[in-house]
Scaffold this motif. Structure first.
Motif, short mmCIF file in Angstrom:
data_model
loop_
_atom_site.label_atom_id
_atom_site.label_comp_id
_atom_site.label_asym_id
_atom_site.label_seq_id
_atom_site.Cartn_x
_atom_site.Cartn_y
_atom_site.Cartn_z
N SER A 55 -36.80 -34.58 35.78
CA SER A 55 -35.97 -35.37 36.69
C SER A 55 -36.19 -36.84 36.37
O SER A 55 -37.13 -37.20 35.65
CB SER A 55 -36.37 -35.09 38.14
OG SER A 55 -37.68 -35.58 38.39
N ALA A 56 -35.33 -37.71 36.90
CA ALA A 56 -35.46 -39.15 36.64
C ALA A 56 -36.81 -39.66 37.14
O ALA A 56 -37.48 -40.46 36.47
CB ALA A 56 -34.32 -39.90 37.31
N SER A 57 -37.25 -39.19 38.30
CA SER A 57 -38.52 -39.66 38.86
C SER A 57 -39.70 -39.16 38.03
O SER A 57 -40.69 -39.88 37.83
CB SER A 57 -38.67 -39.21 40.31
OG SER A 57 -38.67 -37.80 40.41
N SER A 58 -39.60 -37.93 37.51
CA SER A 58 -40.68 -37.39 36.67
C SER A 58 -40.79 -38.17 35.37
O SER A 58 -41.89 -38.48 34.89
CB SER A 58 -40.44 -35.91 36.37
OG SER A 58 -40.51 -35.14 37.55
N LYS A 117 -38.03 -34.01 25.47
CA LYS A 117 -36.67 -33.89 26.00
C LYS A 117 -36.36 -32.47 26.47
O LYS A 117 -35.40 -32.26 27.20
CB LYS A 117 -35.65 -34.30 24.93
CG LYS A 117 -35.68 -35.79 24.61
CD LYS A 117 -34.66 -36.13 23.53
CE LYS A 117 -34.66 -37.61 23.21
NZ LYS A 117 -33.70 -37.95 22.13
N ASP A 118 -37.18 -31.52 26.06
CA ASP A 118 -36.94 -30.12 26.45
C ASP A 118 -37.56 -29.77 27.81
O ASP A 118 -37.38 -28.65 28.30
CB ASP A 118 -37.52 -29.17 25.39
CG ASP A 118 -36.84 -29.31 24.05
OD1 ASP A 118 -35.61 -29.51 24.04
OD2 ASP A 118 -37.53 -29.23 23.02
N LEU A 119 -38.28 -30.70 28.41
CA LEU A 119 -39.04 -30.39 29.62
C LEU A 119 -38.20 -30.44 30.90
O LEU A 119 -38.72 -30.22 31.99
CB LEU A 119 -40.23 -31.35 29.75
CG LEU A 119 -41.29 -31.23 28.65
CD1 LEU A 119 -42.40 -32.25 28.86
CD2 LEU A 119 -41.87 -29.82 28.61
N LYS A 120 -36.92 -30.74 30.78
CA LYS A 120 -36.00 -30.75 31.93
C LYS A 120 -36.50 -31.65 33.05
O LYS A 120 -36.55 -31.27 34.23
CB LYS A 120 -35.78 -29.32 32.44
CG LYS A 120 -35.31 -28.35 31.34
CD LYS A 120 -35.04 -26.97 31.87
CE LYS A 120 -34.74 -25.98 30.73
NZ LYS A 120 -33.64 -26.39 29.86
#
Length: 426
Positions: free
Chosen positions: A186-189, A181-184
């Motif tokens: 995007s929805a697509s990622s 959850k810390d990896l910021k």
């Protein structure tokens, strides 16, 4: 002798917990008629190193293959060497305290390198290993992650050679691991991660996990067989140690920001105020990488003068220190995502024959193991009174020279017995 190809990123001189699991499996596999062929990067970026672990590698019993790897961490270090090393070793500051460099590196790490920064090793590894597997007539391939990019090597090899047996070993989960959850993302990622996770779980012939909680989580995602093989302990050539003169409470391993147990610091502070003799005897011993937030909080609670921070030391030296300590601390992040985590150090703690004080979320595998083996006390983050009373109880036993534990059923967690369990899957 049956040959098995093992694809792993962490290998001596890598230090830290990631290297231990397969280093020990490889050590004992020949005892069960299996010749390990270990494929590792030739020029890796290891944030922690421990050259002493090389002594566990018997070149007469195993084959090690090395190929170059391109890692963006090498380039990112020019941007911020300090922050890059922290992130690659898993030390991520809370978002409110993240610098611009940290935020930028996390965003790049999460959205440009999927599933992780070792993804560039996949294509050249598949090209090299596909030929090697044919030439050597290898029938079984094992991938272990994190980094989960290594599972993509297995995925591609399985597509090219459907007849091989592919075992995917998850030392930690994928999209539910604590730092995900810390990896910021995007929805697509995020969707790319989920898709790759699904492909690996459903194309592998066998899944291996380290905890029953992870098995239950993965069972919802795949019908493939899932085996639980925990981490464990190995016999260490270390003579008996004299216990610390101080009433030492030792934390061994990475002490991450999210593991900051304010309830523990409060309990210690209250005991110091209530018991003058406790001040004379108490020592907090920190061994391993410690985040700045932990250090700041220790200072906030005025515990710095009681603290001895040894930093990162070799695995062998860490084992010596834990066997000298009066009490061993095991702190896990208070979240649902960490219920499946069984730290490798737990098993070394248990075989050190020193009492454990563990703090973590409710209903974890760690709690069950500590209870079954009679090796200490497990508490949650809302049990300050119990934490306090446990420390006071241990301290009273320390004063009476009676602070001991009497473990039960540890043999099932020996590295050799766990390797035997692994060979049953082969």
């Amino acid at each position: 002798m049956k040959k098995v190809l093992i694809i792993t990123y962490y290998w001596p001189p890598a230090g830290g917990p990631g290297v231990q699991r397969w280093l020990k499996f490889v050590k004992y596999l020949p005892d069960f008629g299996v010749h390990p062929v270990v494929y590792v990067p030739k020029n890796p970026t290891y944030p922690l190193q421990d050259s002493n672990l090389i002594s566990d590698i018997d070149s007469n019993r195993i084959t090690v293959l090395k190929q170059k790897i391109f890692e963006p961490y090498a380039m990112a270090s020019f941007f911020s060497k300090k922050e890059t090393k922290k992130i690659s070793s898993g030390i991520i500051a809370p978002e409110r305290k993240q610098t611009f460099a940290q935020k930028a590196l996390l965003w790049i790490r999460g959205n440009f390198f999927i599933p992780d920064a070792r993804v560039f090793w996949v294509k050249p590894s598949v090209a090299y290993l596909s030929n090697y597997i044919k030439e050597q007539q290898i029938e079984t391939v094992i991938t272990t992650g994190p980094p989960h990019s290594l599972h993509l090597i297995g995925l591609q090899l399985k597509k090219q050679m459907p007849a091989i047996k592919w075992i995917a070993d998850f030392r930690d989960p994928w999209t539910t691991i604590g730092y995900y959850k810390d990896l910021k993302l995007s929805a697509s990622s995020h969707q790319k991660h989920k898709k790759l996770e699904q492909q690996v779980l459903n194309k592998a012939d066998q899944i291996v996990v380290t905890s029953a909680v992870t098995k239950a989580e993965f069972a919802v995602l795949t019908p493939k067989p899932i085996a639980v093989i925990t981490n464990g302990y190995d016999t260490e050539p270390i003579p008996p140690q004299e216990l610390d003169i101080k009433f030492s409470l030792a934390h061994i391993g990475s002490f991450l920001s999210k593991r900051n147990p304010r309830i523990f610091w409060k309990a210690i502070t209250e005991i110091l105020k209530e018991d003058a003799t406790f001040k004379e005897h108490f020592e907090l011993k920190l061994i391993g990488a410690v985040s700045q937030e932990i250090i700041d909080t220790i200072d906030e609670f005025k515990l710095t003068k009681f603290t001895r921070n040894l930093g990162y030391i070799s695995h062998q030296d860490a084992v010596v220190e834990q066997r000298k300590s009066q009490v061993l601390l095991l702190i896990e992040i208070d979240s649902d995502e960490t219920k499946c985590i069984i730290p490798g150090k737990l098993f070394e703690y248990m075989v050190s024959y020193r009492p454990i004080l563990a703090i973590g979320p409710e209903d974890t595998d760690v709690e069950q193991i500590i209870k079954e083996t009679n090796t200490g006390v497990y508490t949650t983050y809302d049990e300050k009174h119990r934490i306090k009373e446990t420390i006071k109880s241990y301290y009273a036993l320390f004063l009476a020279n009676k602070l001991h534990v009497y473990p039960e059923g540890l043999a099932r967690y020996s590295r050799k017995n766990l390797t035997k369990k692994l060979t049953e899957l082969l």
